[in-house]
Design a protein around this motif. Structure first.
Motif, PDB file in Angstrom:
ATOM      1  N   ASN A 153       5.426  12.679   2.092  1.00 23.17           N
ATOM      2  CA  ASN A 153       6.125  12.745   0.806  1.00 23.17           C
ATOM      3  C   ASN A 153       6.533  11.369   0.315  1.00 23.17           C
ATOM      4  N   ARG A 154       7.016  10.531   1.246  1.00 25.51           N
ATOM      5  CA  ARG A 154       7.462   9.203   0.840  1.00 25.51           C
ATOM      6  C   ARG A 154       6.290   8.310   0.457  1.00 25.51           C
ATOM      7  N   ARG A 155       5.144   8.574   1.026  1.00 25.01           N
ATOM      8  CA  ARG A 155       3.972   7.751   0.703  1.00 25.01           C
ATOM      9  C   ARG A 155       3.177   8.317  -0.472  1.00 25.01           C
ATOM     10  N   ARG A 156       3.607   9.441  -1.012  1.00 28.76           N
ATOM     11  CA  ARG A 156       2.943   9.983  -2.197  1.00 28.76           C
ATOM     12  C   ARG A 156       3.534   9.308  -3.419  1.00 28.76           C
ATOM     13  N   MET A 157       2.734   8.495  -4.072  1.00 28.40           N
ATOM     14  CA  MET A 157       3.210   7.715  -5.207  1.00 28.40           C
ATOM     15  C   MET A 157       3.350   8.604  -6.445  1.00 28.40           C
ATOM     16  N   PRO A 158       4.261   8.253  -7.362  1.00 31.02           N
ATOM     17  CA  PRO A 158       4.346   9.003  -8.624  1.00 31.02           C
ATOM     18  C   PRO A 158       3.079   8.831  -9.461  1.00 31.02           C
ATOM     19  N   VAL A 159       2.392   7.705  -9.235  1.00 25.33           N
ATOM     20  CA  VAL A 159       1.079   7.486  -9.842  1.00 25.33           C
ATOM     21  C   VAL A 159       0.157   6.922  -8.769  1.00 25.33           C
TER      22      VAL A 159
ATOM     23  N   ALA B  48      -0.319  -4.608  -6.334  1.00 23.22           N
ATOM     24  CA  ALA B  48       0.058  -5.301  -5.098  1.00 23.22           C
ATOM     25  C   ALA B  48       0.835  -6.580  -5.370  1.00 23.22           C
ATOM     26  N   SER B  49       0.578  -7.242  -6.509  1.00 24.54           N
ATOM     27  CA  SER B  49       1.295  -8.485  -6.826  1.00 24.54           C
ATOM     28  C   SER B  49       2.670  -8.202  -7.423  1.00 24.54           C
ATOM     29  N   ARG B  50       2.956  -6.930  -7.706  1.00 23.52           N
ATOM     30  CA  ARG B  50       4.210  -6.578  -8.359  1.00 23.52           C
ATOM     31  C   ARG B  50       5.178  -5.832  -7.437  1.00 23.52           C
ATOM     32  N   ILE B  51       4.653  -5.019  -6.563  1.00 26.97           N
ATOM     33  CA  ILE B  51       5.492  -4.297  -5.600  1.00 26.97           C
ATOM     34  C   ILE B  51       4.829  -4.346  -4.234  1.00 26.97           C
ATOM     35  N   ARG B  52       5.643  -4.203  -3.205  1.00 27.55           N
ATOM     36  CA  ARG B  52       5.114  -4.220  -1.833  1.00 27.55           C
ATOM     37  C   ARG B  52       4.818  -2.789  -1.406  1.00 27.55           C
ATOM     38  N   ILE B  53       3.544  -2.530  -1.079  1.00 25.01           N
ATOM     39  CA  ILE B  53       3.131  -1.219  -0.577  1.00 25.01           C
ATOM     40  C   ILE B  53       2.646  -1.409   0.852  1.00 25.01           C
ATOM     41  N   PRO B  54       3.379  -0.901   1.842  1.00 23.28           N
ATOM     42  CA  PRO B  54       3.008  -1.131   3.250  1.00 23.28           C
ATOM     43  C   PRO B  54       1.753  -0.358   3.639  1.00 23.28           C
ATOM     44  N   ASP B  55       1.159  -0.770   4.751  1.00 17.66           N
ATOM     45  CA  ASP B  55      -0.022  -0.082   5.276  1.00 17.66           C
ATOM     46  C   ASP B  55       0.311   1.366   5.607  1.00 17.66           C
ATOM     47  N   ALA B  56      -0.688   2.205   5.509  1.00 18.30           N
ATOM     48  CA  ALA B  56      -0.527   3.608   5.893  1.00 18.30           C
ATOM     49  C   ALA B  56      -0.400   3.703   7.410  1.00 18.30           C
ATOM     50  N   PRO B  57       0.277   4.729   7.917  1.00 22.25           N
ATOM     51  CA  PRO B  57       0.306   4.948   9.366  1.00 22.25           C
ATOM     52  C   PRO B  57      -1.115   5.123   9.879  1.00 22.25           C
ATOM     53  N   PRO B  58      -1.362   4.834  11.154  1.00 17.45           N
ATOM     54  CA  PRO B  58      -2.708   5.043  11.707  1.00 17.45           C
ATOM     55  C   PRO B  58      -3.182   6.471  11.438  1.00 17.45           C
ATOM     56  N   ARG B  59      -4.427   6.613  11.092  1.00 20.63           N
ATOM     57  CA  ARG B  59      -4.990   7.921  10.748  1.00 20.63           C
ATOM     58  C   ARG B  59      -4.807   8.919  11.884  1.00 20.63           C
ATOM     59  N   LYS B  60      -4.875   8.436  13.126  1.00 19.85           N
ATOM     60  CA  LYS B  60      -4.778   9.343  14.267  1.00 19.85           C
ATOM     61  C   LYS B  60      -3.401   9.998  14.367  1.00 19.85           C
TER      62      LYS B  60
ATOM     63  N   GLY C 193     -14.163  -0.698  -0.861  1.00 21.29           N
ATOM     64  CA  GLY C 193     -14.490   0.327   0.107  1.00 21.29           C
ATOM     65  C   GLY C 193     -13.267   0.858   0.798  1.00 21.29           C
ATOM     66  N   LYS C 194     -12.352  -0.024   1.162  1.00 24.31           N
ATOM     67  CA  LYS C 194     -11.131   0.428   1.832  1.00 24.31           C
ATOM     68  C   LYS C 194     -10.283   1.269   0.909  1.00 24.31           C
ATOM     69  N   GLY C 195     -10.154   0.787  -0.332  1.00 26.02           N
ATOM     70  CA  GLY C 195      -9.313   1.514  -1.262  1.00 26.02           C
ATOM     71  C   GLY C 195      -9.825   2.891  -1.593  1.00 26.02           C
ATOM     72  N   SER C 196     -11.154   3.070  -1.567  1.00 29.35           N
ATOM     73  CA  SER C 196     -11.683   4.361  -1.954  1.00 29.35           C
ATOM     74  C   SER C 196     -11.858   5.295  -0.793  1.00 29.35           C
ATOM     75  N   GLY C 197     -11.843   4.776   0.406  1.00 31.12           N
ATOM     76  CA  GLY C 197     -12.116   5.675   1.510  1.00 31.12           C
ATOM     77  C   GLY C 197     -11.157   5.598   2.663  1.00 31.12           C
ATOM     78  N   GLY C 198     -10.325   4.565   2.780  1.00 32.49           N
ATOM     79  CA  GLY C 198      -9.466   4.427   3.935  1.00 32.49           C
ATOM     80  C   GLY C 198      -8.013   4.617   3.589  1.00 32.49           C
ATOM     81  N   GLY C 199      -7.160   4.688   4.631  1.00 32.72           N
ATOM     82  CA  GLY C 199      -5.731   4.804   4.423  1.00 32.72           C
ATOM     83  C   GLY C 199      -5.349   6.080   3.710  1.00 32.72           C
ATOM     84  N   ASP C 200      -4.258   6.001   2.932  1.00 30.29           N
ATOM     85  CA  ASP C 200      -3.802   7.159   2.166  1.00 30.29           C
ATOM     86  C   ASP C 200      -3.705   6.767   0.699  1.00 30.29           C
ATOM     87  N   GLU C 201      -3.059   7.632  -0.087  1.00 28.20           N
ATOM     88  CA  GLU C 201      -2.996   7.399  -1.525  1.00 28.20           C
ATOM     89  C   GLU C 201      -2.305   6.078  -1.870  1.00 28.20           C
ATOM     90  N   ALA C 202      -1.200   5.788  -1.193  1.00 31.65           N
ATOM     91  CA  ALA C 202      -0.466   4.554  -1.488  1.00 31.65           C
ATOM     92  C   ALA C 202      -1.311   3.329  -1.153  1.00 31.65           C
TER      93      ALA C 202
END
Length: 693
Positions: free
Chosen positions: A116-122, A130-142, A491-500
Motif C-alpha cells: 500500500n505504501r509503495r502504491r503511488m497515487p500516480v 527521480a530528480s524531484r522526489i526520492r523513490i527508494p528501491d523496491a523490496p527484493p522480489r523474493k 528495461g528495468k522500469g518496464s519489467g523490474g521492481g514494482d510500480e514505484a
C-alpha cells in the motif's frame, strides 16, 4: 482449466485431501507422507500457473491458508491415531502450528502495508520524477512475490520432521523441523520490517502529486491522449502511440487504470496513469489545449469537465459498427473520422452530432501499409486468408472459418496457375466455439500439407543459401532484441521492481527505443526471406504483424472486420465472405467496406474472380471502385494522414486559445465594472460626503 496438465494437477490436489484423511485414520505414515507430497506439489504447480480452479477455491472457503491448515490438522489426527497423544512431539506439533499461524497475521499485515505504501497515487513512464522526489528501491522480489504461498510453505520442515519422528518414534527430528519452521517464519517477518519505516518508504501522495505538477509546469504539455478501459482494451490506446510520437505539439498520455499501463506498448511519449478521479482533477493541465479520446467511457467526464481545452473523439477504428456512431459522441467539441464515410454515418444515424463538428483526418496508423504495384516479375501471387474470430453471439456471419474456411483454402492451394497462401487467423479464434477451433485446426493442417507437397514439387525451387543466411539473421536479431529487452533503464522500469520503482526508472532510452524499432523491421525482412516466396505459410502470434502480411500479399480474403477497412489502404484486390448468406446486394448495402470486394458465398466458387484480378490488373473490373472506396473511407492520399491530423490539432488548439483569451477579457472587464470610476490620485467620495461644495 487451461491445459491437460493443470486438469491433472487439480484432480490430484482434490483427491489428495481425502487420501490424507484416510491415511490419518488408518493410520499410515508412508501413505500420509505420499498424499501430503502430492497435495503440496499439485497446489504449488497450480499456483505457479495461475489456474482458474485455485483462484476460485477461496470463493468457497477453501483458499490457500485453509488447505494448509487442514493438512496440519490431519497430521495432528495421524499422531493421535498412532497413540502419540501423550508424546512430546504431539504437543510440540500443536504448539508449532499455533505459533506458525500466529506469525501469519504480522506477515500479512507487513506485506499489505508495504504494498500500500509503495502504491503511488500516480504511476508514470518517461516522466522525470527521480530528480524531484526520492523513490527508494523496491523490496527484493523474493520477499513479496507470492508471499502468502511462500510463508505457508515454510511448514514443510515441521511436517516432514514430525512425520519422520512418528515413523522412527524419536522426537528429535520433529523438534528440529519445528524449530526450522518457526525460525524461518520469524526471520521472514523480521526481513519485512525495514521496508515499512525510514528511507525505504516512498513519499506520500501529496509530495508525489506536487512533483508531478512541477514536472507538468516544466514540460508544458499541449495535446493529451486520454484513455480508460479494461486490460483487454489496451490495444485501443496502443494503436495511437506512434501518432502521438509524430505530433507537432507536445504530447502527453493520461491513463486511468494500472492494468492499461502494464500493457502499454513501448513509447517515447510521457505517460501518467492517474487511477483517482480527484487526483486527476487536481493535476495542473493548464497548458493543454487539445484532449483526444480513443473510447467512450464514463471516466471521460473527469477530463471533459475542463473548459480550457477542446475535446475530440478519435475512436479506435472506423467501421460500420454501431460503436462508430455512439450518441455519447455529442459531448465532444469535435469528432474526427478517417474519411467522408464516417461523416455520412453520423448523418444517417442522426444521434445529435453536428456535421460542422466532424473533421476528416485520415488514419495515421495505416501509413506502414504499402500501395500495390502489381505482382513482381518472376514471383507467383500471394493471397492472405485472414478471417476474424467467431464472436460472442454465435452469429454465422461473424466468421468464414466454420462454413467457408476449408473451401476457401482448398481452392487457393489447388489454384492453377498457382498462388501462395498465407493463413493468419484471429488470435481469439476458437476461444468461444469448439467448432470454430476445430475448423481453424483443419484449415492450418490443409495449408501445412499443401506446403509439404509444394516442397517436393520440382516446379518450385528455393535458394537454400539465401534462406540459411536469413535464418542466421533472424537468430542474431532475436538475440539482440532479447538483450535490449532485459537491460537499461527502460528495461528495468518496464519489467523490474514494482510500480514505484517503475515510475522512478521509467525514462525511455531513445537510442535503444530506435534500435529496437530498426531491429524489428530487419526481423520482418529476414523472416520473409527465410522461406521461399512460393511457400504456403500458417502465421500465428504477434510477429509478423498483420500489416506486414498485407505488404507481402497481392490479395486478401477476410470477413467483415476492421481488417478489411485497413486492407483497403493498400489498393489491392480483396474478397469478403458472406457467411450468413444475406445476398450480394444486401451484403454490400449493410457493409460499406465490401462495396469494392469480390463477394464470396460459403462454397467460395467466386474465388476465380479475385485470382483473375490479381493475375491481370489491367482486366480488374473493381480497380476504380477500390480507389473511390479508399478515398471515401480513408480520405485522400495527399496531404498525408499525419499531416491532416497535425493540422486538425493545431486548428483546434487555436480555437481553445481563442476561447480562453475571450474568457480572460470578459473576466477583466467584469472586474473593472465592479470598481467605481475615479481619476488616478483622486479620493473616491464616500457616503455622507458633501459633493456639491
Amino acid at each position: 482449466m487451461g491445459s491437460a496438465a493443470e486438469l491433472a494437477a487439480a484432480a490430484f490436489m482434490v483427491l489428495g485431501f481425502p487420501a490424507l484423511m484416510l491415511a490419518a485414520l488408518v493410520p499410515s505414515v508412508p501413505a500420509f507422507a505420499a498424499a501430503a507430497a502430492v497435495t503440496y506439489l499439485a497446489d504449488h504447480y497450480l499456483h505457479r500457473k495461475g489456474s482458474y480452479l485455485v483462484n476460485r477455491l477461496s470463493k468457497v472457503r477453501a483458499g490457500l491458508s485453509i488447505r494448509f491448515l487442514i493438512r496440519q490438522l490431519l497430521l495432528i489426527l495421524l499422531l493421535a491415531r498412532l497413540g502419540l497423544a501423550d508424546n512430546l512431539i504431539y504437543y510440540g506439533a500443536i504448539a508449532c502450528f499455533i505459533a506458525f499461524y500466529g506469525l501469519q497475521a504480522p506477515h500479512g499485515a507487513l506485506v499489505t502495508l508495504i504494498r500500500n505504501r509503495r502504491r503511488m497515487p500516480v504511476a508514470t513512464r518517461n516522466v522525470d520524477l527521480a530528480s524531484r522526489i526520492r523513490i527508494p528501491d523496491a523490496p527484493p522480489r523474493k520477499l513479496l512475490h507470492r508471499s502468502a504461498e511462500k510463508m505457508l510453505h515454510l511448514d514443510l520442515a515441521a511436517v516432514a520432521g514430525i512425520l519422520v519422528s512418528a515413523a522412527v518414534e524419536s522426537a528429535v527430528v520433529g523438534f528440529i523441523g519445528i524449530g526450522v519452521t518457526v525460525g524461518l517464519g520469524c526471520l521472514y517477518v523480521v526481513a519485512l520490517v525495514p521496508y515499512v519505516r525510514g528511507r525505504k518508504i516512498p513519499p506520500n501522495a501529496e509530495r508525489v502529486l506536487a512533483a508531478v505538477d512541477d514536472w507538468l509546469a516544466e514540460y508544458r504539455p499541449e495535446t493529451v491522449l486520454y484513455f480508460s478501459g479494461s486490460r483487454d482494451s489496451a490495444y485501443q490506446v496502443n494503436m495511437w502511440l506512434e501518432t502521438m510520437e509524430q505530433l507537432d505539439s507536445k504530447p502527453l498520455i493520461i491513463l486511468r487504470e494500472r492494468a492499461i499501463l502494464n500493457n502499454l506498448a513501448p513509447t517515447t511519449v510521457p505517460v501518467i496513469c492517474v487511477p483517482g478521479g480527484v487526483h486527476l482533477m487536481n493535476l495542473d493541465l493548464s497548458t493543454v489545449r487539445v484532449a483526444l479520446y480513443a473510447a467512450n467511457v464514463g471516466k471521460n467526464i473527469h477530463l471533459l469537465r475542463v473548459p480550457t481545452m477542446k475535446h475530440v473523439f478519435i475512436g479506435h477504428g472506423d467501421s460500420d459498427k454501431l460503436a462508430s456512431v455512439n450518441p455519447y459522441s455529442k459531448v465532444y467539441d469535435e469528432v474526427w473520422t478517417a474519411g467522408r464515410a464516417g461523416r455520412d454515418r453520423y448523418a444517417i444515424a442522426d444521434v445529435g452530432v453536428r456535421d460542422d463538428d466532424i473533421v476528416e483526418v485520415g488514419r495515421p496508423q495505416l501509413a506502414p501499409i504499402r500501395t500495390w504495384q502489381g505482382v513482381p516479375e518472376g514471383r507467383i501471387p500471394t493471397v492472405l486468408y485472414a478471417p476474424t474470430w467467431e464472436g460472442w453471439d454465435g452469429n454465422p456471419g461473424n466468421t468464414s472459418i466454420v462454413l467457408a474456411g476449408e473451401n476457401i483454402v482448398k481452392k487457393l492451394v489447388q489454384a492453377d496457375p498457382p498462388v501462395r497462401v498465407l493463413y493468419k487467423p484471429h488470435p481469439f479464434t476458437g476461444s468461444v466455439s469448439a467448432e470454430a477451433k476445430a475448423a481453424g485446426q483443419r484449415i492450418a493442417a490443409l495449408v501445412q500439407q499443401a506446403a509439404a507437397e509444394r516442397a517436393d514439387d520440382p516446379r518450385f525451387t528455393a535458394d537454400a543459401a539465401a534462406q540459411a543466411a536469413a535464418k542466421a539473421d533472424l537468430t542474431r536479431i532475436e538475440a539482440r532484441l532479447a538483450e535490449l529487452s532485459g537491460k537499461g533503464k527502460g528495461g528495468k522500469g518496464s519489467g523490474g521492481g514494482d510500480e514505484a520503482e517503475a515510475t522512478r526508472d521509467g525514462l525511455v532510452d531513445v537510442a535503444r527505443h530506435e534500435e529496437i524499432a530498426r531491429l524489428r523491421a530487419e526481423w520482418n525482412d529476414a523472416y520473409w526471406r527465410s522461406f521461399g516466396s512460393h511457400q504456403h505459410r500458417v502465421i500465428t502470434g504477434a510477429e509478423p504483424r498483420l500489416y506486414d502480411c498485407f505488404n507481402v500479399s497481392d490479395a486478401m480474403v477476410s470477413d467483415i472486420s476492421s481488417v478489411v477497412s485497413d486492407f483497403i489502404a493498400s489498393g489491392k484486390p480483396y474478397a469478403v465472405t458472406d457467411s450468413a448468406e444475406v445476398g450480394v446486394e444486401e451484403f454490400k448495402r449493410q457493409n460499406t467496406a465490401v462495396r469494392a470486394a469480390t463477394i464470396l458465398s460459403n462454397s467460395a466458387t467466386e474465388l476465380g474472380e479475385l485470382l483473375d484480378a490479381v493475375r491481370d490488373p489491367a482486366a480488374d473490373p473493381l480497380a476504380e471502385d477500390r480507389k473511390d472506396l479508399k478515398r471515401y473511407l480513408l480520405g485522400p492520399d495527399e496531404p498525408t494522414s499525419i499531416a491532416q491530423f497535425n493540422t486538425a490539432v493545431a486548428n483546434l488548439a487555436i480555437k481553445a486559445e481563442t476561447r480562453n483569451v475571450g474568457q480572460e477579457s470578459r473576466a477583466a472587464a467584469g472586474a473593472a465594472e465592479a470598481v467605481p470610476a475615479s481619476v488616478p490620485g483622486q479620493r473616491v467620495a464616500a457616503a455622507g460626503d458633501d459633493v456639491t461644495a
